[in-house]
Design a protein around this motif. Structure first.
Motif, PDB file in Angstrom:
ATOM      1  N   ASN A   1      42.164  47.684  48.884  1.00  0.00           N
ATOM      2  CA  ASN A   1      41.430  46.481  48.478  1.00  0.00           C
ATOM      3  C   ASN A   1      41.560  45.420  49.562  1.00  0.00           C
ATOM      4  OD1 ASN A   1      42.358  47.848  45.773  1.00  0.00           O
ATOM      5  ND2 ASN A   1      40.625  46.518  45.241  1.00  0.00           N
ATOM      6  N   ILE A   2      40.446  45.071  50.180  1.00  0.00           N
ATOM      7  CA  ILE A   2      40.445  44.129  51.300  1.00  0.00           C
ATOM      8  C   ILE A   2      40.115  42.722  50.812  1.00  0.00           C
ATOM      9  CG2 ILE A   2      39.266  43.512  53.454  1.00  0.00           C
ATOM     10  CD1 ILE A   2      38.834  46.502  53.935  1.00  0.00           C
ATOM     11  N   CYS A   3      40.904  41.744  51.291  1.00  0.00           N
ATOM     12  CA  CYS A   3      40.624  40.329  51.032  1.00  0.00           C
ATOM     13  C   CYS A   3      40.285  39.686  52.370  1.00  0.00           C
ATOM     14  CB  CYS A   3      41.830  39.633  50.395  1.00  0.00           C
ATOM     15  SG  CYS A   3      41.623  37.850  50.223  1.00  0.00           S
ATOM     16  N   ARG A   4      39.028  39.366  52.585  1.00  0.00           N
ATOM     17  CA  ARG A   4      38.626  38.801  53.876  1.00  0.00           C
ATOM     18  C   ARG A   4      39.146  37.376  54.064  1.00  0.00           C
ATOM     19  NH1 ARG A   4      34.701  42.448  52.429  1.00  0.00           N
ATOM     20  NH2 ARG A   4      34.048  43.889  54.081  1.00  0.00           N
ATOM     21  N   CYS A   5      39.532  36.726  52.957  1.00  0.00           N
ATOM     22  CA  CYS A   5      40.107  35.378  53.064  1.00  0.00           C
ATOM     23  C   CYS A   5      41.584  35.433  53.469  1.00  0.00           C
ATOM     24  CB  CYS A   5      39.969  34.629  51.738  1.00  0.00           C
ATOM     25  SG  CYS A   5      38.258  34.373  51.207  1.00  0.00           S
ATOM     26  N   GLY A   6      42.214  36.593  53.331  1.00  0.00           N
ATOM     27  CA  GLY A   6      43.611  36.735  53.736  1.00  0.00           C
ATOM     28  C   GLY A   6      44.614  36.209  52.735  1.00  0.00           C
ATOM     29  N   ALA A   7      44.309  36.345  51.441  1.00  0.00           N
ATOM     30  CA  ALA A   7      45.229  35.844  50.410  1.00  0.00           C
ATOM     31  C   ALA A   7      46.267  36.879  50.007  1.00  0.00           C
ATOM     32  CB  ALA A   7      44.425  35.404  49.183  1.00  0.00           C
ATOM     33  N   TYR A   8      46.607  37.783  50.903  1.00  0.00           N
ATOM     34  CA  TYR A   8      47.497  38.894  50.563  1.00  0.00           C
ATOM     35  C   TYR A   8      48.871  38.478  50.035  1.00  0.00           C
ATOM     36  CZ  TYR A   8      44.000  41.747  52.958  1.00  0.00           C
ATOM     37  OH  TYR A   8      42.829  42.347  53.329  1.00  0.00           O
ATOM     38  N   PRO A   9      49.567  37.504  50.623  1.00  0.00           N
ATOM     39  CA  PRO A   9      50.891  37.136  50.080  1.00  0.00           C
ATOM     40  C   PRO A   9      50.816  36.694  48.615  1.00  0.00           C
ATOM     41  CG  PRO A   9      50.609  36.223  52.273  1.00  0.00           C
ATOM     42  CD  PRO A   9      49.266  36.747  51.855  1.00  0.00           C
ATOM     43  N   ASN A  10      49.776  35.947  48.274  1.00  0.00           N
ATOM     44  CA  ASN A  10      49.640  35.478  46.895  1.00  0.00           C
ATOM     45  C   ASN A  10      49.258  36.613  45.952  1.00  0.00           C
ATOM     46  OD1 ASN A  10      50.137  33.064  48.108  1.00  0.00           O
ATOM     47  ND2 ASN A  10      48.139  32.165  47.689  1.00  0.00           N
ATOM     48  N   ILE A  11      48.466  37.551  46.458  1.00  0.00           N
ATOM     49  CA  ILE A  11      48.103  38.721  45.643  1.00  0.00           C
ATOM     50  C   ILE A  11      49.350  39.542  45.336  1.00  0.00           C
ATOM     51  CG2 ILE A  11      46.867  40.924  45.675  1.00  0.00           C
ATOM     52  CD1 ILE A  11      44.648  39.505  47.295  1.00  0.00           C
ATOM     53  N   VAL A  12      50.185  39.760  46.354  1.00  0.00           N
ATOM     54  CA  VAL A  12      51.425  40.519  46.153  1.00  0.00           C
ATOM     55  C   VAL A  12      52.328  39.791  45.157  1.00  0.00           C
ATOM     56  CG1 VAL A  12      53.547  41.340  47.249  1.00  0.00           C
ATOM     57  CG2 VAL A  12      51.335  41.638  48.406  1.00  0.00           C
ATOM     58  N   ALA A  13      52.408  38.490  45.272  1.00  0.00           N
ATOM     59  CA  ALA A  13      53.248  37.709  44.354  1.00  0.00           C
ATOM     60  C   ALA A  13      52.746  37.831  42.921  1.00  0.00           C
ATOM     61  CB  ALA A  13      53.271  36.234  44.779  1.00  0.00           C
ATOM     62  N   ALA A  14      51.439  37.825  42.729  1.00  0.00           N
ATOM     63  CA  ALA A  14      50.864  37.959  41.391  1.00  0.00           C
ATOM     64  C   ALA A  14      51.178  39.337  40.803  1.00  0.00           C
ATOM     65  CB  ALA A  14      49.356  37.730  41.444  1.00  0.00           C
ATOM     66  N   VAL A  15      51.010  40.361  41.617  1.00  0.00           N
ATOM     67  CA  VAL A  15      51.272  41.722  41.123  1.00  0.00           C
ATOM     68  C   VAL A  15      52.748  41.891  40.784  1.00  0.00           C
ATOM     69  CG1 VAL A  15      51.244  44.171  41.755  1.00  0.00           C
ATOM     70  CG2 VAL A  15      49.344  42.693  42.421  1.00  0.00           C
ATOM     71  N   GLN A  16      53.622  41.380  41.620  1.00  0.00           N
ATOM     72  CA  GLN A  16      55.051  41.505  41.378  1.00  0.00           C
ATOM     73  C   GLN A  16      55.462  40.740  40.109  1.00  0.00           C
ATOM     74  OE1 GLN A  16      56.265  43.969  42.694  1.00  0.00           O
ATOM     75  NE2 GLN A  16      57.441  43.484  44.540  1.00  0.00           N
ATOM     76  N   ALA A  17      54.826  39.615  39.853  1.00  0.00           N
ATOM     77  CA  ALA A  17      55.152  38.851  38.645  1.00  0.00           C
ATOM     78  C   ALA A  17      54.848  39.667  37.389  1.00  0.00           C
ATOM     79  CB  ALA A  17      54.366  37.532  38.611  1.00  0.00           C
ATOM     80  N   VAL A  18      53.715  40.375  37.407  1.00  0.00           N
ATOM     81  CA  VAL A  18      53.360  41.208  36.238  1.00  0.00           C
ATOM     82  C   VAL A  18      54.275  42.422  36.153  1.00  0.00           C
ATOM     83  CG1 VAL A  18      51.545  42.633  35.227  1.00  0.00           C
ATOM     84  CG2 VAL A  18      50.964  40.445  36.280  1.00  0.00           C
ATOM     85  N   ARG A  19      54.661  42.975  37.296  1.00  0.00           N
ATOM     86  CA  ARG A  19      55.554  44.139  37.270  1.00  0.00           C
ATOM     87  C   ARG A  19      56.913  43.765  36.673  1.00  0.00           C
ATOM     88  NH1 ARG A  19      56.004  47.224  42.748  1.00  0.00           N
ATOM     89  NH2 ARG A  19      56.132  49.088  41.465  1.00  0.00           N
ATOM     90  N   ARG A  20      57.360  42.562  36.950  1.00  0.00           N
ATOM     91  CA  ARG A  20      58.657  42.142  36.389  1.00  0.00           C
ATOM     92  C   ARG A  20      58.568  41.935  34.873  1.00  0.00           C
ATOM     93  NH1 ARG A  20      58.865  39.203  41.363  1.00  0.00           N
ATOM     94  NH2 ARG A  20      57.899  37.386  40.373  1.00  0.00           N
ATOM     95  N   MET A  21      57.387  41.665  34.392  1.00  0.00           N
ATOM     96  CA  MET A  21      57.184  41.480  32.938  1.00  0.00           C
ATOM     97  C   MET A  21      57.152  42.813  32.201  1.00  0.00           C
ATOM     98  SD  MET A  21      54.183  38.604  33.195  1.00  0.00           S
ATOM     99  CE  MET A  21      53.607  38.977  31.552  1.00  0.00           C
ATOM    100  N   SER A  22      56.833  43.869  32.923  1.00  0.00           N
ATOM    101  CA  SER A  22      56.632  45.183  32.277  1.00  0.00           C
ATOM    102  C   SER A  22      57.974  45.806  31.863  1.00  0.00           C
ATOM    103  CB  SER A  22      55.907  46.134  33.247  1.00  0.00           C
ATOM    104  OG  SER A  22      54.659  45.589  33.612  1.00  0.00           O
TER     105      SER A  22
END
Length: 211
Positions: free
Chosen positions: A190-211
């Protein structure tokens, strides 16, 4: 029909019949005979054949189950799932990016697995459960992953966001490692041309910690 012996012309009880009148009457009788079968009721076989004919030539009838609802539609047999979702079923949350399976903007779930819908033929998904971003959650009842993207600013222009979220939701259920690097690897399609990768990773990790 009797003939005049002197002039060798047909005649009727009303008198002599001219050649012009005779041909006109004969033509009318022939036309009536030709039209009669067309005016008759079609046979059951003809009716069944007509019912089986697609509404538009060159299309096929398919039924797709999307977000829990069945859609009986006519499509080109070459139509992709992406184009069918957007143009026929009018679910435009799934985005068309590269249209070559390289950017991930068109990611949807088919039977719980993430796929690039631009690479899948819609006609081959008739027995599948398809989920798009619209079926994941909406205003007033967001999916936890959608909430996390908002909280962590996991998007800028937003064009890739639906594909990012659909991919992330599936990724959480897959056997990946726990590190940020594992998330980046899992989301690399999944490519983000705006370069928001650090925030995307942080969002995914937040949900993983909830699981």
């Amino acid at each position: 029909m009797a003939f005049d012996e002197k002039e060798n012309k047909p005649k009727t009880s009303l008198g002599r019949l001219s050649r012009r009148s005779f041909l006109s009457q004969a033509g009318a009788m022939t036309a009536a005979a030709a039209v009669a079968p067309l005016a008759s009721s079609p046979s059951p076989a003809q009716t069944a054949k007509a019912d089986a004919t697609p509404a538009f030539p060159g299309t096929v009838s398919v039924t797709l189950r999307v977000n829990g609802e069945s859609h009986a539609i006519q499509i080109d047999p070459r139509a992709t799932l992406l184009d069918t979702l957007r143009e026929t079923i009018h679910l435009t949350g799934t985005k068309k990016g590269c249209d070559h399976g390289q950017c991930g903007a068109c990611t949807v779930h088919v039977n719980g697995r993430r796929i690039n819908s631009c690479l899948a033929l819609a006609a081959m998904q008739q027995n599948a459960e398809i989920t798009t971003i619209e079926g994941l959650g909406g205003p007033g009842k967001l999916h936890p992953m959608q909430d996390a993207f908002v909280e962590h600013d996991g998007f800028q222009c937003g064009y890739c966001t639906s594909g990012q979220i659909m991919s992330a939701v599936a990724m959480v259920k897959e056997p990946w490692g726990k590190t940020d690097g594992d998330v980046r690897e899992a989301m690399s399609g999944n490519i983000c041309r705006c370069g928001a990768y650090p925030n995307i990773v942080a969002a995914v990790q937040a949900v993983r910690r909830m699981s």
